[in-house]
Design a protein around this motif. Structure first.
Motif, PDB file in Angstrom:
ATOM      1  N   ASP A  82      -7.349  -6.181   0.611  1.00 13.51           N
ATOM      2  CA  ASP A  82      -7.681  -6.562  -0.463  1.00 13.51           C
ATOM      3  C   ASP A  82      -6.209  -6.229  -0.847  1.00 13.51           C
ATOM      4  N   ARG A  83      -4.378  -6.016  -0.294  1.00  5.92           N
ATOM      5  CA  ARG A  83      -3.337  -6.735  -0.570  1.00  5.92           C
ATOM      6  C   ARG A  83      -3.093  -8.314  -0.602  1.00  5.92           C
ATOM      7  N   GLY A  84      -4.358  -8.971   1.131  1.00  7.98           N
ATOM      8  CA  GLY A  84      -3.627  -9.822   1.019  1.00  7.98           C
ATOM      9  C   GLY A  84      -4.558 -11.019  -0.198  1.00  7.98           C
ATOM     10  N   LYS A  85      -5.885 -10.605   0.063  1.00 10.35           N
ATOM     11  CA  LYS A  85      -7.030 -10.791  -1.142  1.00 10.35           C
ATOM     12  C   LYS A  85      -6.196 -11.631  -2.503  1.00 10.35           C
ATOM     13  N   CYS A  86      -5.586 -10.161  -3.169  1.00  9.58           N
ATOM     14  CA  CYS A  86      -4.832 -10.498  -4.396  1.00  9.58           C
ATOM     15  C   CYS A  86      -3.496 -11.397  -4.421  1.00  9.58           C
ATOM     16  N   ILE A  87      -2.337 -11.201  -3.610  1.00 10.23           N
ATOM     17  CA  ILE A  87      -1.481 -12.280  -2.961  1.00 10.23           C
ATOM     18  C   ILE A  87      -2.692 -13.739  -3.065  1.00 10.23           C
ATOM     19  N   VAL A  88      -3.651 -13.655  -2.148  1.00 10.65           N
ATOM     20  CA  VAL A  88      -3.680 -14.676  -2.333  1.00 10.65           C
ATOM     21  C   VAL A  88      -4.440 -15.922  -3.974  1.00 10.65           C
ATOM     22  N   VAL A 143       8.002 -17.723  -7.222  1.00  9.91           N
ATOM     23  CA  VAL A 143       8.168 -16.556  -7.662  1.00  9.91           C
ATOM     24  C   VAL A 143       7.333 -15.800  -8.472  1.00  9.91           C
ATOM     25  N   ARG A 144       6.898 -16.350  -9.581  1.00 10.39           N
ATOM     26  CA  ARG A 144       5.289 -15.984 -10.423  1.00 10.39           C
ATOM     27  C   ARG A 144       4.636 -15.856 -10.054  1.00 10.39           C
ATOM     28  N   GLY A 145       3.890 -16.523  -8.328  1.00 10.61           N
ATOM     29  CA  GLY A 145       2.654 -15.593  -7.933  1.00 10.61           C
ATOM     30  C   GLY A 145       3.617 -14.411  -7.353  1.00 10.61           C
ATOM     31  N   VAL A 146       4.460 -14.012  -6.768  1.00 12.44           N
ATOM     32  CA  VAL A 146       4.649 -12.657  -5.931  1.00 12.44           C
ATOM     33  C   VAL A 146       5.040 -11.504  -7.496  1.00 12.44           C
ATOM     34  N   ALA A 150       1.818  -8.421  -7.227  1.00  3.13           N
ATOM     35  CA  ALA A 150       2.868  -7.593  -7.756  1.00  3.13           C
ATOM     36  C   ALA A 150       2.178  -6.384  -9.099  1.00  3.13           C
ATOM     37  N   LYS A 151       1.784  -6.760  -9.964  1.00  3.19           N
ATOM     38  CA  LYS A 151       1.252  -7.239 -11.713  1.00  3.19           C
ATOM     39  C   LYS A 151       0.107  -6.638 -11.828  1.00  3.19           C
ATOM     40  N   LYS A 152      -0.736  -7.079 -10.752  1.00  3.80           N
ATOM     41  CA  LYS A 152      -2.215  -7.379 -10.443  1.00  3.80           C
ATOM     42  C   LYS A 152      -2.777  -6.516  -9.563  1.00  3.80           C
ATOM     43  N   GLY A 153      -1.607  -6.105  -8.376  1.00  2.00           N
ATOM     44  CA  GLY A 153      -1.888  -5.246  -7.718  1.00  2.00           C
ATOM     45  C   GLY A 153      -1.560  -3.859  -7.362  1.00  2.00           C
TER      46      GLY A 153
END
Ligand code: FES
Ligand code: FES
Length: 157
Positions: A82-88, A143-146, A150-153
């Motif tokens: 789930d964390r990986g999918k959130c990052i992708v 940086v925006r993606g990270v 963090a926000k979505k996950g």
């Protein structure tokens, strides 16, 4: 050659290998995990990042013998969580991927950072990504993606 046993993406593996073989070569060439990239081969770019017992390491600098008994996670192992999918998703939404060569390493750095600090500031994200080089994006979108991951996950880390 010697037998090296460790956990790889949650599964136990035992491989006959030269103990001095780079973990990067074992993963890519013997085990087919080509999500781990070779950039510099000298510990400078982070393209070959994996997690070793939860800590980010450069697999181009690690001899296979040093992972005996350890837990190794590659981008392939992270991607399906789930964390990986959130990052992708967060990287895609932020335009953080151009040629994509640095992306697997950036994802591993993101996972490593958010494990330690699930709500990082922008400065902390830049620090967390400082071992990973990108020749395309100028870093701002990553940086925006990270920060978006963090926000979505929230609650995943
Ligand atoms: S290929 Fe390992 S740090 Fe660049
Ligand atoms: S997107 Fe091309 S190196 Fe980072």
């Amino acid at each position: 050659m010697s037998l090296v046993s460790f956990t790889l993406n949650g599964e136990p593996v035992s491989v006959e290998a030269d103990p001095l073989l780079r973990l990067l070569d074992l993963l890519r060439e013997d085990l087919g995990l080509t999500g781990v990239k070779e950039g510099c081969g000298e510990g400078e770019c982070g393209a070959c990042s994996v997690l070793k017992d939860g800590k980010i390491v450069n697999s181009c600098l690690i001899p296979v013998a040093t992972v005996a008994g350890c837990e190794i996670v590659t981008p392939e192992g992270l991607r399906d969580t789930d964390r990986g999918k959130c990052i992708v998703e967060a990287f895609a939404e932020s335009g953080a991927v151009q040629c994509g060569f640095c992306t697997p390493g950036m994802m591993m750095a993101t996972e490593s950072l958010l494990r330690k600090n699930p709500d990082p500031s922008e400065a902390e994200v830049r620090e967390g990504l400082s071992g990973n080089l990108c020749r395309c994006t100028g870093y701002d979108m990553i940086v925006r993606g990270v920060l978006l991951a963090a926000k979505k996950g929230r609650g995943l880390w």
